[in-house]
Design a protein around this motif. Structure first.
Motif, PDB file in Angstrom:
ATOM      1  N   GLY A 597       0.839  -1.188   0.000  1.00 13.49           N
ATOM      2  CA  GLY A 597       0.000   0.000   0.000  1.00 13.49           C
ATOM      3  C   GLY A 597       0.873   1.236   0.000  1.00 13.49           C
ATOM      4  N   TYR A 598       0.398   2.301  -0.659  1.00 18.14           N
ATOM      5  CA  TYR A 598       1.249   3.489  -0.804  1.00 18.14           C
ATOM      6  C   TYR A 598       0.365   4.689  -1.128  1.00 18.14           C
ATOM      7  N   PHE A 599       0.666   5.839  -0.517  1.00 19.15           N
ATOM      8  CA  PHE A 599       0.052   7.110  -0.905  1.00 19.15           C
ATOM      9  C   PHE A 599       1.127   8.187  -0.828  1.00 19.15           C
ATOM     10  N   GLU A 600       1.010   9.181  -1.683  1.00 15.79           N
ATOM     11  CA  GLU A 600       2.006  10.249  -1.685  1.00 15.79           C
ATOM     12  C   GLU A 600       1.467  11.435  -2.465  1.00 15.79           C
ATOM     13  N   THR A 601       1.754  12.633  -1.970  1.00 15.35           N
ATOM     14  CA  THR A 601       1.392  13.869  -2.651  1.00 15.35           C
ATOM     15  C   THR A 601       2.658  14.649  -2.946  1.00 15.35           C
ATOM     16  N   TYR A 602       2.801  15.051  -4.202  1.00 10.48           N
ATOM     17  CA  TYR A 602       3.964  15.826  -4.635  1.00 10.48           C
ATOM     18  C   TYR A 602       3.488  17.186  -5.117  1.00 10.48           C
ATOM     19  N   LEU A 603       4.020  18.255  -4.523  1.00  5.02           N
ATOM     20  CA  LEU A 603       3.661  19.618  -4.886  1.00  5.02           C
ATOM     21  C   LEU A 603       4.783  20.205  -5.736  1.00  5.02           C
ATOM     22  N   GLU A 604       4.517  20.340  -7.023  1.00  4.93           N
ATOM     23  CA  GLU A 604       5.516  20.849  -7.957  1.00  4.93           C
ATOM     24  C   GLU A 604       5.324  22.349  -8.107  1.00  4.93           C
ATOM     25  N   THR A 620      -1.577   3.674  -4.411  1.00  2.00           N
ATOM     26  CA  THR A 620      -1.434   2.342  -4.992  1.00  2.00           C
ATOM     27  C   THR A 620      -1.712   1.298  -3.921  1.00  2.00           C
ATOM     28  N   GLY A 621      -2.145   0.146  -4.369  1.00  2.00           N
ATOM     29  CA  GLY A 621      -2.390  -0.951  -3.441  1.00  2.00           C
ATOM     30  C   GLY A 621      -2.257  -2.284  -4.145  1.00  2.00           C
ATOM     31  N   VAL A 622      -1.731  -3.259  -3.435  1.00  2.47           N
ATOM     32  CA  VAL A 622      -1.625  -4.607  -3.985  1.00  2.47           C
ATOM     33  C   VAL A 622      -3.001  -5.267  -3.906  1.00  2.47           C
ATOM     34  N   VAL A 623      -3.440  -5.833  -5.026  1.00  3.78           N
ATOM     35  CA  VAL A 623      -4.766  -6.424  -5.143  1.00  3.78           C
ATOM     36  C   VAL A 623      -4.625  -7.875  -5.593  1.00  3.78           C
ATOM     37  N   LEU A 624      -5.427  -8.755  -5.010  1.00  2.54           N
ATOM     38  CA  LEU A 624      -5.506 -10.156  -5.421  1.00  2.54           C
ATOM     39  C   LEU A 624      -6.805 -10.361  -6.186  1.00  2.54           C
ATOM     40  N   GLY A 625      -6.699 -10.894  -7.425  1.00  2.00           N
ATOM     41  CA  GLY A 625      -7.879 -11.105  -8.243  1.00  2.00           C
ATOM     42  C   GLY A 625      -7.723 -12.272  -9.182  1.00  2.00           C
ATOM     43  N   GLU A 626      -8.813 -12.597  -9.856  1.00  5.41           N
ATOM     44  CA  GLU A 626      -8.798 -13.715 -10.798  1.00  5.41           C
ATOM     45  C   GLU A 626      -7.883 -13.444 -11.972  1.00  5.41           C
ATOM     46  N   LYS A 627      -7.843 -12.164 -12.415  1.00  6.06           N
ATOM     47  CA  LYS A 627      -7.002 -11.826 -13.555  1.00  6.06           C
ATOM     48  C   LYS A 627      -6.453 -10.416 -13.384  1.00  6.06           C
ATOM     49  N   LEU A 628      -5.435 -10.113 -14.146  1.00  5.35           N
ATOM     50  CA  LEU A 628      -4.765  -8.820 -14.065  1.00  5.35           C
ATOM     51  C   LEU A 628      -5.598  -7.799 -14.820  1.00  5.35           C
ATOM     52  N   GLU A 629      -6.226  -6.865 -14.117  1.00  5.51           N
ATOM     53  CA  GLU A 629      -7.046  -5.865 -14.783  1.00  5.51           C
ATOM     54  C   GLU A 629      -7.067  -4.589 -13.948  1.00  5.51           C
ATOM     55  N   PRO A 630      -7.145  -3.447 -14.619  1.00  3.04           N
ATOM     56  CA  PRO A 630      -7.176  -2.181 -13.873  1.00  3.04           C
ATOM     57  C   PRO A 630      -8.498  -2.004 -13.149  1.00  3.04           C
ATOM     58  N   LEU A 631      -8.448  -1.316 -12.018  1.00  4.51           N
ATOM     59  CA  LEU A 631      -9.661  -1.027 -11.277  1.00  4.51           C
ATOM     60  C   LEU A 631     -10.443   0.076 -11.988  1.00  4.51           C
ATOM     61  N   PRO A 632     -11.758   0.148 -11.782  1.00  2.00           N
ATOM     62  CA  PRO A 632     -12.535   1.270 -12.318  1.00  2.00           C
ATOM     63  C   PRO A 632     -11.969   2.596 -11.820  1.00  2.00           C
ATOM     64  N   VAL A 756      -1.624 -11.538  -8.394  1.00  2.00           N
ATOM     65  CA  VAL A 756      -1.273 -10.431  -7.507  1.00  2.00           C
ATOM     66  C   VAL A 756      -0.649  -9.319  -8.347  1.00  2.00           C
ATOM     67  N   PHE A 757      -1.132  -8.089  -8.146  1.00  2.00           N
ATOM     68  CA  PHE A 757      -0.611  -6.941  -8.898  1.00  2.00           C
ATOM     69  C   PHE A 757      -0.856  -5.676  -8.080  1.00  2.00           C
ATOM     70  N   GLU A 758      -0.213  -4.594  -8.509  1.00  2.00           N
ATOM     71  CA  GLU A 758      -0.377  -3.301  -7.844  1.00  2.00           C
ATOM     72  C   GLU A 758      -1.193  -2.386  -8.748  1.00  2.00           C
ATOM     73  N   ALA A 759      -2.288  -1.865  -8.226  1.00  2.00           N
ATOM     74  CA  ALA A 759      -3.134  -0.932  -8.973  1.00  2.00           C
ATOM     75  C   ALA A 759      -2.754   0.493  -8.594  1.00  2.00           C
ATOM     76  N   VAL A 760      -2.706   1.385  -9.593  1.00  2.00           N
ATOM     77  CA  VAL A 760      -2.252   2.770  -9.401  1.00  2.00           C
ATOM     78  C   VAL A 760      -3.400   3.725  -9.704  1.00  2.00           C
ATOM     79  N   SER A 761      -3.671   4.644  -8.788  1.00  2.00           N
ATOM     80  CA  SER A 761      -4.673   5.685  -8.979  1.00  2.00           C
ATOM     81  C   SER A 761      -4.000   7.041  -8.820  1.00  2.00           C
ATOM     82  N   LEU A 762      -4.282   7.998  -9.719  1.00  2.00           N
ATOM     83  CA  LEU A 762      -3.655   9.324  -9.698  1.00  2.00           C
ATOM     84  C   LEU A 762      -4.721  10.414  -9.680  1.00  2.00           C
ATOM     85  N   ASN A 763      -4.403  11.492  -9.005  1.00  2.00           N
ATOM     86  CA  ASN A 763      -5.254  12.690  -9.007  1.00  2.00           C
ATOM     87  C   ASN A 763      -4.350  13.897  -9.138  1.00  2.00           C
TER      88      ASN A 763
END
Length: 777
Positions: A597-604, A620-632, A756-763
């Motif tokens: 698990g990971y969170f971070e804010t960068y102010l440029e 980001t977070g490590v997710v266990l699923g049936e197949k490798l796919e991005p989260l909504p 097992v994979f890591e899903a990445v979300s950005l804002n």
């Protein structure tokens, strides 16, 4: 008694050197050092600890490195090299320290004139009279289009020529330039004129020009009036030219620039070094008398300038004085400093309770705000070990709080007395709170918005009129003294940057929140009588109410100890939303562990205007699923966690082979602490894996059945935005990660037989979006 926070040295106490553990807790209250010499001094103390307890020394070393790496405006390369060198010699693993996201430090805060300004207009003819010269200066001095050198070239010759024939007019012109020199940008012009008059042999006018030039310069990075040591040569030359004139001009400028504030410390220092020690001493004594006269009861006041009377000085040890300072720091409105003090006290109360008694006794006798009192008692309630020697020693003080007439301090004091088997000698106070206003529904709602704990609606289930009484009591207190509104505005203004609209607001404890907390606790004392009148009172009410009033201090205490140097991962601005392989910790104490698990804010920031150009928030977070796919897109790769899971052992509630989804969970804590985020395992997973937290204060870690560390939360903060105020102290890079031992993650994957994979979300937010959010928030 004096104290130097950088070296933590004391005078006026009754014993020798301070205990090294107390010194380290005291150092938590200041920013991380950047100078190699100071870092080496702290390393020497860590080395002494390493010879006795290598585990504790490793933790102290990591905390020191995190502060050195993250707190200064610029990356202290030489200081960090010292840490890395010690790490190699001692066997303590340290992250590489990249990336360096610091920005060039501002040399000072003095506005600079534009370079390459056009020369004076050719139609400027040499002035024929002082009056014409003065009119020309009136046109250009307050602007910045014409430089000091250009104005000096225009007026130097005529002023020297008129020194004898028009002396009074020349003095008036010099005074006019001095008054136009509001920000120190025309001090160079006055210096040039002083040099010209000095060379021409006009001693008294030279002394006048050089003295006002010194008074017009800014020192201390632009914050000090009357220049600094680098400008003292002007005053030395002025005194040589004409001491009477220089002294008269200095006195005149002090009255004009400082008004009722009196003389400045560095002017007195100058006189002591270069002129007359007797005069400097007299000025210092006069400043002392001036300060005393402004204080109420100055005829009998006690203070550092009065004669030393040993019988009136507390017989404190170094540890007593250090802890008293730490306890006092809990009242700081800036929550990062407040949290640091709370954590330092919690550590000392848990390990050295007997030594804490004198400082606690003295601080409880002081004039404290309500929340300060509340947290002092809460620290004892949560961290004092048996046989409760602090509470036993403070029986008199705790009984005073029993009669405080405020629910929180009253009930905490009763709990501490009962726990330590101490007799209660004071009766609780039950008086109707004074209310002098009647509020409209809208105003009542605004007052109750300060109820951040949501205590009021819970109590209202028992006492329907409780909300309106609390709101009216708050408004009565607020209107009783005009200073309340002033203090409220001061804290709100301090929470925002004075120069940058896009900067993140600082986390300050609002003054209105302080008044509301006291109002709430005063009115709550009437709950008992209300429930008695309805026949609904029972003794379980107060413990339940107290649990609503006081958040748990365990999490912030452990969170503070979990700070580390940021691992050398890519910046959030370089990440791409989607899925990727599970990341490994590249360096540091947990190198090779998996990031679940990971969170971070960068102010440029924009290099030209120093506003925040982009704010990139990564999760980001490590997710266990049936197949490798991005989260909504609207779904975060993190589940829900409870920060209290770090403090106890949970029972297993499901079989590991049926687990799926996110491994890491997200939660927050922040009232009344600095608002912080924390990651943990999703609910019940720790129990299923048979993991448990540590008992004593320390980093947020979970251990397996063999006592080996299995899961850890670590956070970091790097490089403040600026150096002008609380809001500017916000780190440019702030984040945290939940880390898991590789074999434990392999065990989960083997049991579930899932991908097992890591899903990445950005804002990403722009400067305009940040400004709009701050204005509406």
């Amino acid at each position: 008694m004096t104290i130097d926070l950088r070296t933590a040295s004391f005078t006026g106490s009754t014993t020798g050197m301070m205990d090294v553990q107390w010194r380290r807790r005291l150092e938590q209250l200041v920013d991380g050092p950047s100078e190699p010499a100071e870092i080496k001094r702290r390393i020497d103390r860590i080395e002494t600890l390493r010879l006795q307890d290598a585990t504790a020394a490793a933790l102290e070393f990591q905390l020191l490195a995190a502060a050195v790496h993250g707190d200064p405006l610029q990356f202290p390369k030489e200081g960090y090299d010292v840490l890395q060198d010690y790490g190699k010699r001692s066997g303590f693993t340290l992250a590489d320290g990249g990336p360096d996201i610091s920005h060039p430090m501002h040399k000072d805060n003095t506005p600079s004139l534009p370079k390459g300004a056009s020369k004076p207009n050719f139609r400027w003819q040499p002035p024929k009279t002082p009056l014409l010269l003065l009119r020309r200066l009136q046109e250009v001095l307050h602007g910045r289009e014409i430089s000091n050198d250009q104005i000096l070239a225009y007026c130097e010759a005529p002023l020297v020529e008129w020194a004898d024939s028009h002396r009074s007019e020349v003095e008036e012109i010099l005074t006019f330039i001095a008054r136009a020199n509001r920000f120190g940008d025309r001090a160079g012009l006055l210096s040039g004129l002083g040099k010209a008059l000095e060379s021409a042999g006009n001693a008294e006018l030279a002394a006048r020009a050089l003295a006002v030039a010194f008074a017009g310069h800014r020192g201390g990075g632009g914050w000090l009036s009357f220049g600094d040591k680098e400008h003292e040569d002007l005053l030395v030359r002025a005194f040589k030219a004409s001491r009477p004139v220089a002294l008269a001009v200095l006195a005149q400028e002090m009255v004009h620039r400082n008004g009722d504030w009196g003389v400045t410390q560095h002017v007195i220092g100058f006189l002591g070094r270069h002129d007359d020690v007797t005069l400097a001493t007299a000025m210092w004594d006069e400043a002392r008398e001036s300060m005393l006269v402004r204080l109420p009861g100055h005829e009998t006041s006690q203070g550092p300038f009065l004669p030393f009377e040993p019988t009136k000085v507390p017989t404190w040890t170094h540890e007593d004085a250090a802890l008293f300072l730490i306890l006092a720091r809990i009242s700081h409105p800036e929550r990062h400093r407040k949290t640091a003090a709370l954590c330092a006290v919690a550590w000392l109360v848990q390990r050295e309770p007997m030594k804490c008694v004198p400082a606690f006794r003295e601080i409880l006798k002081s004039s404290l705000c309500f929340t300060h009192q509340l947290w002092l008692l809460q620290l004892l309630g949560q961290f004092e070990p048996e046989p409760f020697v602090i509470s036993q020693a403070l029986a008199v003080e705790l009984n005073v709080f029993v009669g405080s007439g405020r629910c929180g301090t009253e009930q905490l004091a009763l709990m501490l007395l009962k726990r330590a088997n101490i007799a209660v000698t004071v009766q609780v106070v039950r008086s109707k709170p004074l209310v002098s206003v009647t509020l409209s529904p809208n105003k009542q709602e605004r007052c109750l918005s300060l109820d951040v704990h949501k205590v009021v609606p819970k109590v209202a289930d028992w006492w329907p009129h409780f909300p309106e009484i609390v709101a009216a009591r708050f408004q009565t207190i607020f209107e009783s003294d005009e200073s309340h509104e002033a203090r409220m505005k001061d804290r709100w203004e301090a929470s925002f940057s004075v120069a940058r609209k896009s900067y993140i607001p600082a986390s300050l404890h609002p003054w209105e929140a302080e008044l509301f907390a006291e109002s709430l606790n005063v009115v709550l004392t009437g709950l008992e009588a209300h429930l008695w009148s309805k026949g609904e009172w029972d003794h379980s009410v107060w413990p339940k109410v107290l649990s609503w009033l006081l958040p748990n201090a365990e999490t912030p205490a452990r969170h503070y100890w979990s700070r580390r140097v940021r691992p050398s991962w890519p910046l959030p601005s370089t990440l791409v939303a989607g899925v990727q392989a599970v990341q490994t910790v590249p360096d540091g104490e947990l190198a090779g562990w998996k990031r679940v698990g990971y969170f971070e804010t960068y102010l440029e920031t924009d290099s030209k205007i120093d506003e925040i150009k982009l704010s990139t928030r990564a999760r980001t977070g490590v997710v266990l699923g049936e197949k490798l796919e991005p989260l909504p897109q609207a779904v975060l790769p993190l589940g829900f966690a409870n920060d209290k899971d770090w403090l106890s052992k949970a029972r297993p509630l499901f079989s590991l082979d049926g687990f799926s989804g996110a491994i890491a969970g997200h939660s927050v804590f922040g009232i009344p602490f600095e608002f912080r985020e924390v990651l943990g395992l999703v609910r019940n997973l720790a129990g299923t894996l048979n993991l448990s937290g540590r008992r004593e204060i320390g980093p947020l870690d979970l251990f397996d059945a063999d006592g080996k560390r299995a899961v850890a939360f670590r956070w970091w903060g790097c490089r403040p935005l600026g150096d002008h105020g609380f809001a500017d102290e916000t780190p440019r890079l702030l984040g945290g990660a939940l880390l898991m031992r590789p074999d434990l993650l392999d065990q989960i994957v083997a049991a579930t037989k899932l991908q097992v994979f890591e899903a990445v979300s950005l804002n990403v937010e722009t400067m305009e979006q940040l400004i709009a959010k701050h204005q509406t928030g």
